[in-house]
Design a protein around this motif. Sequence first.
Motif, PDB file in Angstrom:
ATOM      1  N   THR A  73       0.832  -1.197   0.000  1.00 22.26           N
ATOM      2  CA  THR A  73       0.000   0.000   0.000  1.00 22.26           C
ATOM      3  C   THR A  73       0.870   1.252   0.000  1.00 22.26           C
ATOM      4  O   THR A  73       1.810   1.358   0.786  1.00 22.26           O
ATOM      5  CB  THR A  73      -0.896   0.019   1.242  1.00 22.26           C
ATOM      6  OG1 THR A  73      -1.773  -1.097   1.199  1.00 22.26           O
ATOM      7  CG2 THR A  73      -1.718   1.294   1.316  1.00 22.26           C
ATOM      8  N   PRO A  74       0.579   2.228  -0.850  1.00 21.08           N
ATOM      9  CA  PRO A  74       1.341   3.478  -0.825  1.00 21.08           C
ATOM     10  C   PRO A  74       1.160   4.215   0.501  1.00 21.08           C
ATOM     11  O   PRO A  74       0.037   4.352   0.998  1.00 21.08           O
ATOM     12  CB  PRO A  74       0.753   4.270  -1.984  1.00 21.08           C
ATOM     13  CG  PRO A  74       0.184   3.241  -2.906  1.00 21.08           C
ATOM     14  CD  PRO A  74      -0.351   2.171  -2.001  1.00 21.08           C
ATOM     15  N   ARG A 127       4.780   1.039  -0.062  1.00 14.15           N
ATOM     16  CA  ARG A 127       5.397   1.852  -1.109  1.00 14.15           C
ATOM     17  C   ARG A 127       5.460   3.270  -0.558  1.00 14.15           C
ATOM     18  O   ARG A 127       4.422   3.934  -0.400  1.00 14.15           O
ATOM     19  CB  ARG A 127       4.539   1.808  -2.376  1.00 14.15           C
ATOM     20  CG  ARG A 127       4.916   2.836  -3.437  1.00 14.15           C
ATOM     21  CD  ARG A 127       6.165   2.460  -4.191  1.00 14.15           C
ATOM     22  NE  ARG A 127       6.591   3.511  -5.088  1.00 14.15           N
ATOM     23  CZ  ARG A 127       6.034   3.810  -6.258  1.00 14.15           C
ATOM     24  NH1 ARG A 127       4.954   3.140  -6.666  1.00 14.15           N
ATOM     25  NH2 ARG A 127       6.525   4.767  -7.021  1.00 14.15           N
ATOM     26  N   VAL A 128       6.638   3.762  -0.265  1.00 11.39           N
ATOM     27  CA  VAL A 128       6.795   5.003   0.481  1.00 11.39           C
ATOM     28  C   VAL A 128       7.242   6.133  -0.451  1.00 11.39           C
ATOM     29  O   VAL A 128       8.277   6.028  -1.121  1.00 11.39           O
ATOM     30  CB  VAL A 128       7.811   4.841   1.631  1.00 11.39           C
ATOM     31  CG1 VAL A 128       7.868   6.114   2.464  1.00 11.39           C
ATOM     32  CG2 VAL A 128       7.435   3.641   2.512  1.00 11.39           C
ATOM     33  N   ASN A 177      -5.090   4.701  -4.418  1.00 11.88           N
ATOM     34  CA  ASN A 177      -5.373   5.257  -3.097  1.00 11.88           C
ATOM     35  C   ASN A 177      -4.180   4.993  -2.187  1.00 11.88           C
ATOM     36  O   ASN A 177      -3.284   4.214  -2.523  1.00 11.88           O
ATOM     37  CB  ASN A 177      -6.666   4.689  -2.499  1.00 11.88           C
ATOM     38  CG  ASN A 177      -6.751   3.185  -2.653  1.00 11.88           C
ATOM     39  OD1 ASN A 177      -5.771   2.469  -2.455  1.00 11.88           O
ATOM     40  ND2 ASN A 177      -7.926   2.686  -3.017  1.00 11.88           N
ATOM     41  N   ALA A 178      -4.173   5.658  -1.037  1.00 12.02           N
ATOM     42  CA  ALA A 178      -2.981   5.604  -0.195  1.00 12.02           C
ATOM     43  C   ALA A 178      -3.338   5.932   1.252  1.00 12.02           C
ATOM     44  O   ALA A 178      -4.418   6.445   1.556  1.00 12.02           O
ATOM     45  CB  ALA A 178      -1.934   6.604  -0.704  1.00 12.02           C
ATOM     46  N   ILE A 179      -2.403   5.629   2.133  1.00 13.07           N
ATOM     47  CA  ILE A 179      -2.413   6.149   3.490  1.00 13.07           C
ATOM     48  C   ILE A 179      -1.575   7.418   3.465  1.00 13.07           C
ATOM     49  O   ILE A 179      -0.468   7.427   2.928  1.00 13.07           O
ATOM     50  CB  ILE A 179      -1.810   5.138   4.480  1.00 13.07           C
ATOM     51  CG1 ILE A 179      -2.597   3.836   4.462  1.00 13.07           C
ATOM     52  CG2 ILE A 179      -1.761   5.717   5.892  1.00 13.07           C
ATOM     53  CD1 ILE A 179      -1.882   2.697   5.183  1.00 13.07           C
ATOM     54  N   PHE A 180      -2.094   8.495   4.033  1.00 15.27           N
ATOM     55  CA  PHE A 180      -1.388   9.772   4.024  1.00 15.27           C
ATOM     56  C   PHE A 180      -0.942  10.125   5.441  1.00 15.27           C
ATOM     57  O   PHE A 180      -1.736  10.054   6.386  1.00 15.27           O
ATOM     58  CB  PHE A 180      -2.282  10.883   3.487  1.00 15.27           C
ATOM     59  CG  PHE A 180      -2.646  10.728   2.038  1.00 15.27           C
ATOM     60  CD1 PHE A 180      -1.861  11.290   1.042  1.00 15.27           C
ATOM     61  CD2 PHE A 180      -3.768  10.007   1.667  1.00 15.27           C
ATOM     62  CE1 PHE A 180      -2.194  11.142  -0.293  1.00 15.27           C
ATOM     63  CE2 PHE A 180      -4.112   9.844   0.337  1.00 15.27           C
ATOM     64  CZ  PHE A 180      -3.323  10.415  -0.654  1.00 15.27           C
ATOM     65  N   ASN A 195      -3.944  -4.367   1.660  1.00 13.60           N
ATOM     66  CA  ASN A 195      -3.537  -4.444   0.262  1.00 13.60           C
ATOM     67  C   ASN A 195      -4.539  -5.176  -0.615  1.00 13.60           C
ATOM     68  O   ASN A 195      -4.363  -5.274  -1.818  1.00 13.60           O
ATOM     69  CB  ASN A 195      -2.186  -5.173   0.132  1.00 13.60           C
ATOM     70  CG  ASN A 195      -1.027  -4.312   0.583  1.00 13.60           C
ATOM     71  OD1 ASN A 195      -1.081  -3.106   0.429  1.00 13.60           O
ATOM     72  ND2 ASN A 195      -0.009  -4.922   1.120  1.00 13.60           N
ATOM     73  N   LYS A 196      -5.613  -5.688  -0.034  1.00  7.63           N
ATOM     74  CA  LYS A 196      -6.476  -6.576  -0.791  1.00  7.63           C
ATOM     75  C   LYS A 196      -7.157  -5.924  -1.977  1.00  7.63           C
ATOM     76  O   LYS A 196      -7.512  -6.592  -2.951  1.00  7.63           O
ATOM     77  CB  LYS A 196      -7.533  -7.180   0.133  1.00  7.63           C
ATOM     78  CG  LYS A 196      -8.519  -6.175   0.710  1.00  7.63           C
ATOM     79  CD  LYS A 196      -9.473  -6.875   1.677  1.00  7.63           C
ATOM     80  CE  LYS A 196     -10.464  -5.891   2.281  1.00  7.63           C
ATOM     81  NZ  LYS A 196     -11.352  -6.559   3.263  1.00  7.63           N
ATOM     82  N   ASP A 197      -7.354  -4.593  -1.930  1.00  7.80           N
ATOM     83  CA  ASP A 197      -8.013  -3.931  -3.063  1.00  7.80           C
ATOM     84  C   ASP A 197      -7.111  -2.905  -3.731  1.00  7.80           C
ATOM     85  O   ASP A 197      -7.568  -1.947  -4.324  1.00  7.80           O
ATOM     86  CB  ASP A 197      -9.308  -3.277  -2.617  1.00  7.80           C
ATOM     87  CG  ASP A 197      -9.138  -2.329  -1.458  1.00  7.80           C
ATOM     88  OD1 ASP A 197      -8.014  -2.233  -0.967  1.00  7.80           O
ATOM     89  OD2 ASP A 197     -10.131  -1.705  -1.042  1.00  7.80           O
ATOM     90  N   THR A 198      -5.776  -3.089  -3.592  1.00  6.68           N
ATOM     91  CA  THR A 198      -4.847  -2.203  -4.282  1.00  6.68           C
ATOM     92  C   THR A 198      -4.301  -2.889  -5.511  1.00  6.68           C
ATOM     93  O   THR A 198      -4.417  -4.090  -5.668  1.00  6.68           O
ATOM     94  CB  THR A 198      -3.693  -1.781  -3.369  1.00  6.68           C
ATOM     95  OG1 THR A 198      -3.005  -2.952  -2.948  1.00  6.68           O
ATOM     96  CG2 THR A 198      -4.196  -1.011  -2.193  1.00  6.68           C
TER      97      THR A 198
END
Length: 297
Positions: free
Chosen positions: A39-40, A66-67, A105-108, A294-297
Amino acid sequence: MLNTANASEWVDTTQHKIHYVEMDDNIKLEVVDWGGKGTPLVFLAGLALNAHTFDPLVSSFVDSYRVIGMTRVGHGNSESRNENYSTARLTKDIITILDKMNIENAIFAGHSFAGGELNHLGRHFPERVKGLIYIDAIQDLNYMDSHLAVCPDLGYATIDILKYQDNFYNTQRVKNPDGSYLPYADLSVLGRFLTEEEERHYSGIEAPAIAISHIPEQTKDFFIGLGNPTQKCFEEMNKLTYLGIASFIKDKQNADVAAIQNSQHMMHMATPEKLVMVMKNWLARTFATNKEINKDT
């Protein structure tokens, strides 16, 4: 248009690539890509800082995420624009970068001023947001003017102290005595960001979110290197921080809050290990496992 350049302009201890991503008005913004898979996890810097301010943290996340880090307009090595420094425009830049880097999409994770961008993302682009991490980024803006009146200004104060004005204006990067770089912004437009910032509201944000704050009373070295705050500054920091957190808890459903002791506003520089621990614990608890997130990335 996505251009990649070698990061040969300064010595950096992290493995990364630099992208310069073109916006719809033809300016180019710097994106630091530290790599990793999953996940980003997108870092957004505070006012007068750029993406490299997160160098102390990234090695702890590249094994699971992914950073990347984004340097907003008028900051660091990103270009400036002539007008429109509104929160909506800054968030549009973030979405443009996501689109051009094929990130759905990502975690910010945003520091300080970036809290406004996190809010706007969460409220207006919920489909692009998996989670929000506020790094000392919950402030009650009603007290910003009184705060600035009695506390040192990060950009101007540090530039004056270090007496590197010429180097700063030529390169927008200033060296420490040990050769490492301090990140800065275009001082001529810094005030625009504050005057054009939208009010911060936490209602309507569906993504899980955590506010991680320092404890103002324990601050010993304000903004790293600017000395101890005055009592008046402490009082205004308390209003800015604690009343902001109260609004966050009141308005954001399922809000999480954490405090890091013996830190300060630049907690990602002052106490990076503690911040990483809090972030990792929240990510693990909130999303169970990285497989789930990560299941829907």
